[in-house]
Design a protein around this motif. Structure first.
Motif, PDB file in Angstrom:
ATOM      1  N   PHE A   1       0.833  -1.210   0.000  1.00  0.00           N
ATOM      2  CA  PHE A   1       0.000   0.000   0.000  1.00  0.00           C
ATOM      3  C   PHE A   1       0.863   1.254   0.000  1.00  0.00           C
ATOM      4  CE2 PHE A   1      -1.770   3.486   2.540  1.00  0.00           C
ATOM      5  CZ  PHE A   1      -2.868   3.814   1.759  1.00  0.00           C
ATOM      6  N   GLY A   2       1.839   1.299   0.905  1.00  0.00           N
ATOM      7  CA  GLY A   2       2.706   2.478   0.999  1.00  0.00           C
ATOM      8  C   GLY A   2       3.458   2.735  -0.295  1.00  0.00           C
ATOM      9  N   GLY A   3       3.978   1.662  -0.900  1.00  0.00           N
ATOM     10  CA  GLY A   3       4.734   1.813  -2.133  1.00  0.00           C
ATOM     11  C   GLY A   3       3.877   2.284  -3.293  1.00  0.00           C
TER      12      GLY A   3
ATOM     13  N   TRP B   1       3.357  10.633  -6.040  1.00  0.00           N
ATOM     14  CA  TRP B   1       4.540  11.290  -6.613  1.00  0.00           C
ATOM     15  C   TRP B   1       4.330  11.569  -8.096  1.00  0.00           C
ATOM     16  CZ3 TRP B   1       7.806   9.242 -10.453  1.00  0.00           C
ATOM     17  CH2 TRP B   1       8.957  10.007 -10.722  1.00  0.00           C
ATOM     18  N   HIS B   2       3.726  10.615  -8.807  1.00  0.00           N
ATOM     19  CA  HIS B   2       3.479  10.776 -10.239  1.00  0.00           C
ATOM     20  C   HIS B   2       2.482  11.906 -10.493  1.00  0.00           C
ATOM     21  CE1 HIS B   2       3.252   9.729 -14.448  1.00  0.00           C
ATOM     22  NE2 HIS B   2       1.926   9.594 -14.359  1.00  0.00           N
ATOM     23  N   SER B   3       1.383  11.913  -9.735  1.00  0.00           N
ATOM     24  CA  SER B   3       0.372  12.959  -9.934  1.00  0.00           C
ATOM     25  C   SER B   3       0.917  14.328  -9.540  1.00  0.00           C
ATOM     26  CB  SER B   3      -0.894  12.646  -9.128  1.00  0.00           C
ATOM     27  OG  SER B   3      -0.588  12.582  -7.741  1.00  0.00           O
ATOM     28  N   GLY B   4       1.763  14.369  -8.508  1.00  0.00           N
ATOM     29  CA  GLY B   4       2.383  15.635  -8.091  1.00  0.00           C
ATOM     30  C   GLY B   4       3.323  16.173  -9.144  1.00  0.00           C
ATOM     31  N   GLU B   5       4.060  15.257  -9.812  1.00  0.00           N
ATOM     32  CA  GLU B   5       4.971  15.667 -10.879  1.00  0.00           C
ATOM     33  C   GLU B   5       4.198  16.250 -12.060  1.00  0.00           C
ATOM     34  OE1 GLU B   5       8.546  15.404 -11.540  1.00  0.00           O
ATOM     35  OE2 GLU B   5       8.423  15.543  -9.346  1.00  0.00           O
ATOM     36  N   LEU B   6       3.076  15.599 -12.394  1.00  0.00           N
ATOM     37  CA  LEU B   6       2.269  16.084 -13.526  1.00  0.00           C
ATOM     38  C   LEU B   6       1.666  17.444 -13.221  1.00  0.00           C
ATOM     39  CD1 LEU B   6       0.401  12.802 -14.630  1.00  0.00           C
ATOM     40  CD2 LEU B   6       2.318  13.932 -15.785  1.00  0.00           C
TER      41      LEU B   6
ATOM     42  N   ALA C   1       3.129  17.067   3.742  1.00  0.00           N
ATOM     43  CA  ALA C   1       3.692  16.244   4.822  1.00  0.00           C
ATOM     44  C   ALA C   1       2.777  15.065   5.127  1.00  0.00           C
ATOM     45  CB  ALA C   1       3.897  17.090   6.079  1.00  0.00           C
ATOM     46  N   GLY C   2       1.477  15.303   5.063  1.00  0.00           N
ATOM     47  CA  GLY C   2       0.515  14.226   5.330  1.00  0.00           C
ATOM     48  C   GLY C   2       0.605  13.120   4.284  1.00  0.00           C
ATOM     49  N   THR C   3       0.784  13.511   3.029  1.00  0.00           N
ATOM     50  CA  THR C   3       0.906  12.523   1.960  1.00  0.00           C
ATOM     51  C   THR C   3       2.162  11.676   2.141  1.00  0.00           C
ATOM     52  OG1 THR C   3      -0.245  13.991   0.412  1.00  0.00           O
ATOM     53  CG2 THR C   3       1.069  12.216  -0.544  1.00  0.00           C
ATOM     54  N   VAL C   4       3.267  12.355   2.489  1.00  0.00           N
ATOM     55  CA  VAL C   4       4.528  11.641   2.716  1.00  0.00           C
ATOM     56  C   VAL C   4       4.392  10.653   3.870  1.00  0.00           C
ATOM     57  CG1 VAL C   4       6.956  11.889   3.402  1.00  0.00           C
ATOM     58  CG2 VAL C   4       5.941  13.509   1.777  1.00  0.00           C
ATOM     59  N   MET C   5       3.728  11.086   4.950  1.00  0.00           N
ATOM     60  CA  MET C   5       3.537  10.210   6.108  1.00  0.00           C
ATOM     61  C   MET C   5       2.635   9.024   5.765  1.00  0.00           C
ATOM     62  SD  MET C   5       5.225  11.033   8.770  1.00  0.00           S
ATOM     63  CE  MET C   5       4.332  10.195  10.072  1.00  0.00           C
TER      64      MET C   5
END
Length: 330
Positions: free
Chosen positions: A266-268, A275-280, A287-291
């Motif tokens: 799930f985490g991976g 990360w992909h959607s953020g790049e686009l 911080a919440g997303t990273v956690m």
């Protein structure tokens, strides 16, 4: 001749391109050995004929494979032949002279004393044993040994690809109940054999030994062997986990494996997707997303480490097949 403590012993020797060493190997066999089974595995040098022409020892029997089938297939043939004899213990020795036949009693004794179901050589036990070993073999064996530890479950056993194995082979013993036809026919045989032993919960004991390296030519290229060994070991890792922690038993390690795998997956997946959607969108992750991505990976990894620790602590330690007086020669 006298068998060791009254127990009959058979030695199986797979023979392939060993005509220059095999006569000396057989000549050094202790008188306590009752049967010497030589398997000519389609040897282009005619090892079987060479043995018959130069050895008159009545204990020797030669069996031929019409084509080369591999060391594993040769051992299966040898094991099957040994099961037809009165042997209580079977010892595998290579025909290239790397192993001293005089060591056989040392390997057999722990089985007779019910300290182990299987004994095998360990060339890495003492540092002074490594001086004569080629460096590429030390590195290659270290890598292959770790892979085999993971796939077989015998974390206490090192140098699993040594090829010096003694096994109980009479009564309700390991060889009789093991599916020999499923063993890998070629160089993966030793690793696959340990995997099968683990499924039977056999106790395996390392015996320190020094290998002798002379003019023999090894048929095993470490560089070529790494990939097939990796694939074979990964397959056995999955099979062992399924057998040990899902089919044969269900314990805390099973829960840890399930939860750990789910959390890390799930985490991976979530982390990669965000990360992909953020790049686009050209937006940095919060911080919440990273956690939310990192915490499941960390927890899952810790759970899998705990399952690994449980696995290491549950190495077979109870002798399954004991030699009893009725197994002795009469």
């Amino acid at each position: 001749h006298m068998a060791i403590s009254g127990f009959s012993i058979a030695v199986v020797i797979p023979c392939y391109r060993v005509t220059t060493q095999i006569v000396d190997v057989i000549a050094q066999m202790p008188p306590s050995i009752d049967h010497i089974i030589c398997i000519d595995d389609g040897c282009p040098d005619g090892s079987g004929t060479h043995i018959e022409e130069n050895i008159s020892d009545p204990r020797v029997a030669v069996i031929r494979h019409k084509t080369n089938q591999g060391v594993g297939a040769a051992m299966v043939t040898g094991f099957s032949e040994a099961l037809k004899t009165d042997a209580a213990i079977v010892v595998k020795i290579d025909g290239d002279g790397q192993m001293n036949p005089a060591l056989v009693p040392r390997f057999v004794r722990p089985i007779i004393d019910c300290e182990a179901d299987v004994t095998k050589g360990n060339r890495f036990f003492r540092s002074n044993y490594l001086h004569d070993m080629p460096r590429v073999r030390i590195l290659g064996n270290a890598i292959l040994s770790f892979m085999t530890k993971l796939s077989s479950g015998y974390w206490n056993v090192f140098d699993p690809n040594n090829g010096y194995i003694a096994i109980i082979a009479i009564h309700v013993d390991i060889l009789r109940i093991m599916p020999l036809n499923l063993l890998s026919p070629r160089y993966f045989f030793e690793s696959d054999f340990l995997f099968r032993l683990y499924l039977e919960r056999a106790v395996v004991l390392d015996i320190p030994m020094k290998a002798v390296y002379g003019d023999e030519v090894s048929g095993l290229s470490v560089r070529k062997a790494i990939l097939p060994f990796l694939v074979g070991n990964m397959r056995n890792v999955i099979k062992r986990i399924l057998y040990r922690y899902f089919l044969h038993d269900f314990n805390i390690a099973t829960v840890q494996i399930i939860l750990g795998t789910l959390l890390m997956s799930f985490g991976g997946i979530y982390g990669l997707a965000e990360w992909h959607s953020g790049e686009l969108a050209d937006k940095p992750a919060t911080a919440g997303t990273v956690m939310l991505a990192g915490l499941p990976i960390i927890l899952g990894f810790q759970l899998l480490l705990s399952a690994l620790n449980f696995d290491i602590a549950s190495i077979p330690d109870r002798v399954v097949h004991k030699l009893t007086p009725r197994d002795q020669d009469t």
